[in-house]
Write a protein that holds these residues in place. Structure first.
Motif, PDB file in Angstrom:
ATOM      1  N   VAL A 194       0.781  -0.460  -0.800  1.00  0.00           N
ATOM      2  CA  VAL A 194       1.584  -1.572  -1.290  1.00  0.00           C
ATOM      3  C   VAL A 194       1.970  -2.514  -0.152  1.00  0.00           C
ATOM      4  CG1 VAL A 194       3.907  -0.563  -1.101  1.00  0.00           C
ATOM      5  CG2 VAL A 194       3.398  -2.131  -2.949  1.00  0.00           C
ATOM      6  N   ASN A 195       2.184  -1.981   1.047  1.00  0.00           N
ATOM      7  CA  ASN A 195       2.501  -2.852   2.175  1.00  0.00           C
ATOM      8  C   ASN A 195       1.311  -3.719   2.560  1.00  0.00           C
ATOM      9  OD1 ASN A 195       5.307  -2.468   3.579  1.00  0.00           O
ATOM     10  ND2 ASN A 195       4.729  -0.440   2.878  1.00  0.00           N
ATOM     11  N   VAL A 196       0.126  -3.144   2.559  1.00  0.00           N
ATOM     12  CA  VAL A 196      -1.081  -3.929   2.854  1.00  0.00           C
ATOM     13  C   VAL A 196      -1.286  -5.013   1.793  1.00  0.00           C
ATOM     14  CG1 VAL A 196      -3.601  -3.838   2.998  1.00  0.00           C
ATOM     15  CG2 VAL A 196      -2.221  -2.111   4.171  1.00  0.00           C
ATOM     16  N   MET A 197      -1.103  -4.646   0.517  1.00  0.00           N
ATOM     17  CA  MET A 197      -1.279  -5.616  -0.567  1.00  0.00           C
ATOM     18  C   MET A 197      -0.315  -6.789  -0.428  1.00  0.00           C
ATOM     19  SD  MET A 197      -1.820  -3.158  -3.929  1.00  0.00           S
ATOM     20  CE  MET A 197      -1.719  -4.534  -5.080  1.00  0.00           C
ATOM     21  N   CYS A 198       0.942  -6.493  -0.101  1.00  0.00           N
ATOM     22  CA  CYS A 198       1.944  -7.563  -0.032  1.00  0.00           C
ATOM     23  C   CYS A 198       1.714  -8.483   1.167  1.00  0.00           C
ATOM     24  CB  CYS A 198       3.347  -6.962   0.004  1.00  0.00           C
ATOM     25  SG  CYS A 198       3.847  -6.212  -1.550  1.00  0.00           S
ATOM     26  N   VAL A 199       1.405  -7.892   2.323  1.00  0.00           N
ATOM     27  CA  VAL A 199       1.114  -8.734   3.489  1.00  0.00           C
ATOM     28  C   VAL A 199      -0.136  -9.566   3.233  1.00  0.00           C
ATOM     29  CG1 VAL A 199       0.455  -8.715   5.923  1.00  0.00           C
ATOM     30  CG2 VAL A 199       2.291  -7.220   5.126  1.00  0.00           C
ATOM     31  N   ALA A 200      -1.141  -8.977   2.581  1.00  0.00           N
ATOM     32  CA  ALA A 200      -2.364  -9.719   2.249  1.00  0.00           C
ATOM     33  C   ALA A 200      -2.057 -10.885   1.316  1.00  0.00           C
ATOM     34  CB  ALA A 200      -3.384  -8.784   1.609  1.00  0.00           C
ATOM     35  N   SER A 201      -1.070 -10.715   0.428  1.00  0.00           N
ATOM     36  CA  SER A 201      -0.720 -11.818  -0.478  1.00  0.00           C
ATOM     37  C   SER A 201      -0.143 -13.000   0.286  1.00  0.00           C
ATOM     38  CB  SER A 201       0.276 -11.333  -1.541  1.00  0.00           C
ATOM     39  OG  SER A 201       1.565 -11.135  -1.000  1.00  0.00           O
TER      40      SER A 201
END
Length: 304
Positions: free
Chosen positions: A136-143
């Motif tokens: 979830v941290n990777v997904m949010c930073v990627a967003s």
């Protein structure tokens, strides 16, 4: 229903206590940010290490649990990007909507799982945290990167923050100690367990302190979309997948609990640091936390 509300009721009361303390600004404005750092960097990692290092993880269907939780997160993450144009949001606002839909409040999740199913619930929740937090941290930073709200210099800084994330490091340490057979020898086990016990009550109070009631006045398409995904659509999909993959009752309840959790209060800090819409994020966090006090017991009652 009475047993579910009996388990979750004290958790919600601690959140409301925190909201009252935050409204009164007691003991001071600078006190709670320091407590949040203590919880995030010391107490909660201690709880994860103590749980994962000594737990019998063989009782948890890790693969199927990961498939249910990560599959749901990925699906709704992609759906939101497909609806990006229809939502008609600025890039900054979209990142807050995205965080609101996929992030989850870890403190409420672990406390709720332990209240519902005791030590096995806590172990299953710790496994869920170990699986979901890095993704979830990777997904949010990627967003944020995809939305273009931060520059190239901040990308490297964000990557380093991911690598140093205390929850990720605690999960890796706990799993490593478990697999090695070392566990927590001697006095270390009782010491780490004592530290971990303070994490959940303080974490729940800190959730309440972070609420911003004035932000509830903001209701727009983005707020409605993220709340619908987080509190209605995500739990429904997780419940369907849990039945399809025949998860046991404890794993099913924990998966449903994590799917229906309000978004994390730390999302506000990330929004402020990486160019998101911080005021929208505050509205989403506050609205979801209060609404989840109604929706969480209803979802759990549905499968009880």
């Amino acid at each position: 229903m009475e047993s579910i509300t009996g388990a979750l009721g004290p958790l919600f009361l601690l959140i409301l206590l925190g909201a009252a303390l935050g409204y009164a600004r007691w003991p001071s404005d600078s006190f709670w940010p320091q407590i949040e750092q203590l919880i995030y960097f010391v107490l909660f990692p201690a709880m994860l290490v103590s749980t994962l290092a000594t737990a019998d993880v063989s009782q948890v269907p890790v693969g199927r649990l990961a498939l249910v939780l990560l599959g749901s997160m990925a699906l709704f993450g992609m759906l939101l990007w497909r609806l990006h144009g229809w939502l008609q949001l600025t890039p900054a606002a979209f990142t807050s909507v995205f965080q609101g839909a996929v992030r989850f409040n870890t403190y409420v999740g672990v406390a709720g799982a332990a209240a519902l199913h005791g030590s096995l619930g806590a172990t299953t929740a710790a496994v869920a945290v170990a699986v979901m937090v890095p993704v979830v941290n990777v997904m949010c930073v990627a967003s944020f990167v995809a939305a273009g709200t931060l520059g190239g210099a901040n990308v490297g800084k964000s990557a380093m923050a991911l690598i140093k994330n205390p929850l990720i490091l605690a999960c890796l340490a706990g799993i490593g100690l478990n697999l090695s057979g070392v566990g927590l020898p001697g006095w270390s086990q009782e010491t780490v367990e004592l530290l971990g016990r303070a994490a959940l009550p303080l974490g729940l109070v800190a959730v309440g302190v972070a609420l911003r009631p004035a932000a509830l006045l903001r209701v727009d398409r983005g707020v409605l979309a993220t709340n619908s995904v987080k509190l209605l659509l995500m739990p429904a999909l997780v419940l369907a997948l849990s039945w399809m993959l025949q998860l046991d009752p404890v794993s099913r309840d924990v998966a449903l609990l994590f799917a229906a959790l309000p978004t994390a209060t730390s999302a506000y800090i990330l929004a402020r640091q990486l160019g998101g819409d911080a005021e929208l994020m505050a509205a989403i966090i506050t609205g979801q936390t209060l609404l989840a006090m109604l929706t969480l017991p209803l979802w759990l009652q549905l499968v009880s």
